[in-house]
Design a protein around this motif. Structure first.
Motif, PDB file in Angstrom:
ATOM      1  N   GLU A  11      -2.526 -10.605  -0.789  1.00  0.00           N
ATOM      2  CA  GLU A  11      -0.990 -10.023  -0.321  1.00  0.00           C
ATOM      3  C   GLU A  11      -1.169  -9.747   1.229  1.00  0.00           C
ATOM      4  N   TYR A  12      -2.292  -9.387   1.945  1.00  0.00           N
ATOM      5  CA  TYR A  12      -2.257  -9.195   3.332  1.00  0.00           C
ATOM      6  C   TYR A  12      -2.152 -10.563   4.097  1.00  0.00           C
ATOM      7  N   ARG A  15       1.467 -11.372   4.014  1.00  0.00           N
ATOM      8  CA  ARG A  15       2.243 -10.290   4.895  1.00  0.00           C
ATOM      9  C   ARG A  15       1.917 -11.146   6.534  1.00  0.00           C
ATOM     10  N   TRP A 150       8.757  -0.205   5.470  1.00  0.00           N
ATOM     11  CA  TRP A 150       7.424  -0.206   4.697  1.00  0.00           C
ATOM     12  C   TRP A 150       7.218   1.242   3.978  1.00  0.00           C
ATOM     13  N   SER A 152       4.991   3.898   1.374  1.00  0.00           N
ATOM     14  CA  SER A 152       3.776   4.443   0.874  1.00  0.00           C
ATOM     15  C   SER A 152       4.062   5.473  -0.214  1.00  0.00           C
ATOM     16  N   SER A 158      -2.075   3.861   1.502  1.00  0.00           N
ATOM     17  CA  SER A 158      -1.747   2.437   1.327  1.00  0.00           C
ATOM     18  C   SER A 158      -0.201   2.249   1.576  1.00  0.00           C
ATOM     19  N   ALA A 160       3.021  -0.767   1.642  1.00  0.00           N
ATOM     20  CA  ALA A 160       3.886  -1.991   0.962  1.00  0.00           C
ATOM     21  C   ALA A 160       4.858  -2.092   1.767  1.00  0.00           C
TER      22      ALA A 160
END
Length: 316
Positions: A11-12, A15, A150, A152, A158, A160
């Motif tokens: 996932e990272y 990104r 973004w 959290s 965390s 996303a």
């Protein structure tokens, strides 16, 4: 990545690829790396302001907090970097979220005295704006320079990606201000309002797409795809430096623009100018929608009547 976890997840990695692609496009168009207003340099703080109960938290080169005697107490601020944006929530007194000039978010639970980095998964891009969800105090939103919105749901432990940047006037535009607004017309009651260098936009909490502010509910706006004519919008083409919704009266919005301080009584459909002084940041009291404080080019100003009259606010 931020903090100490250096594991590169799929996932990272995705990104990173996305950021590299958008960064290359924006760099070619000259869109990245240009500040949108009188923003702080890396390591400095502000301009940003927020109410924490009756106290004011002020970042304007240094970080300070007003006291009951009318004075100010200087705070140490986050170790991770200077503060670019601030957010508080009336449901959690003492909780302060700060967007950092060096990238990431810091969180304080004691009114700004102690800070903890809450940046896992975020890039090192400056956080232009941060807000706490109106109906859920553990949910944070951050607007990253050169990237999108973004989210959290665990107070920043965390993060996303919630939305890409809005596409306005043939280009992706950074978000310069954020406000979570508790309105019955939103999906789940919540809208995320955002300022840009070209004006105001918003997205319902389904995160379907950015749209212009207009009368009616979220579904009507999404289905029509065409904004209704605006009777008195914010000035076109002006950067929105700050945006706040009054917790005690959510349809009341205040915006800080180069042309001054503006107010809307109907969730952003109709706006009226309350000051013609270049405004850099604005805050509204959690229980009194008429009590507003703003940072201007000339210092702090305060209104106790919804912006009808303003007085200078001394920093003794």
């Amino acid at each position: 990545m931020k903090d100490t976890d250096m594991t590169i997840t799929p996932e990272y990695s995705a990104r990173l690829s996305r950021r590299a692609f958008l960064g290359a496009l924006a760099a070619g168009a000259g869109l990245i790396g240009v500040p949108f207003s009188l923003r702080a340099a890396s390591g400095a703080s502000g301009p940003a302001i927020a109410f924490d109960g009756d106290a004011l938290i002020l970042a304007d080169g240094t970080l300070s907090r007003s006291d009951e005697a009318g004075g100010w107490i200087e705070l140490s601020g986050p170790a991770a970097g200077g503060i670019l944006s601030l957010a508080t929530h009336p449901g959690r007194p003492g909780r302060i979220a700060a967007g950092l000039t060096t990238g990431g978010v810091a969180l304080s639970e004691d009114g700004g005295h102690a800070w903890e980095a809450r940046s896992q998964g975020l890039s090192d891009a400056p956080v232009e704006a941060v807000t706490i969800a109106a109906a859920e105090t553990d949910t944070l939103y951050a607007a990253m320079r050169g990237d999108g919105l973004w989210k959290s749901e665990d107070t920043g432990r965390s993060w996303a990606l919630a939305m890409d940047r809005p596409w306005l006037a043939d280009a992706e535009r950074d978000l310069t201000a954020l406000a979570s607004v508790d309105l019955a017309t939103g999906m789940g009651g919540i809208w995320i309002y955002a300022g840009t260098e070209l004006g105001l936009t918003r997205v319902p909490d389904c995160f379907c797409r950015w749209q212009d502010v207009q009368p009616g509910d979220a579904m009507d706006a999404l289905v029509s795809g065409k904004p209704a004519p605006m009777e008195a919008p914010l000035p076109a083409g002006e950067t929105i430096n700050a945006l706040v919704s009054a917790a005690s009266l959510p349809t009341r919005l205040y915006a800080a623009l180069p042309s001054g301080i503006w107010m809307s009584e109907d969730a952003g459909v109709v706006w009226s100018q309350k000051s013609n002084t270049h405004a850099l940041a604005v805050a509204v009291h959690p229980t009194n929608a008429d009590h507003v404080v703003a940072i201007t080019g000339g210092g702090l100003i305060e209104s106790r009547d919804g912006g009808a009259n303003w007085t200078a606010l001394a920093r003794a």
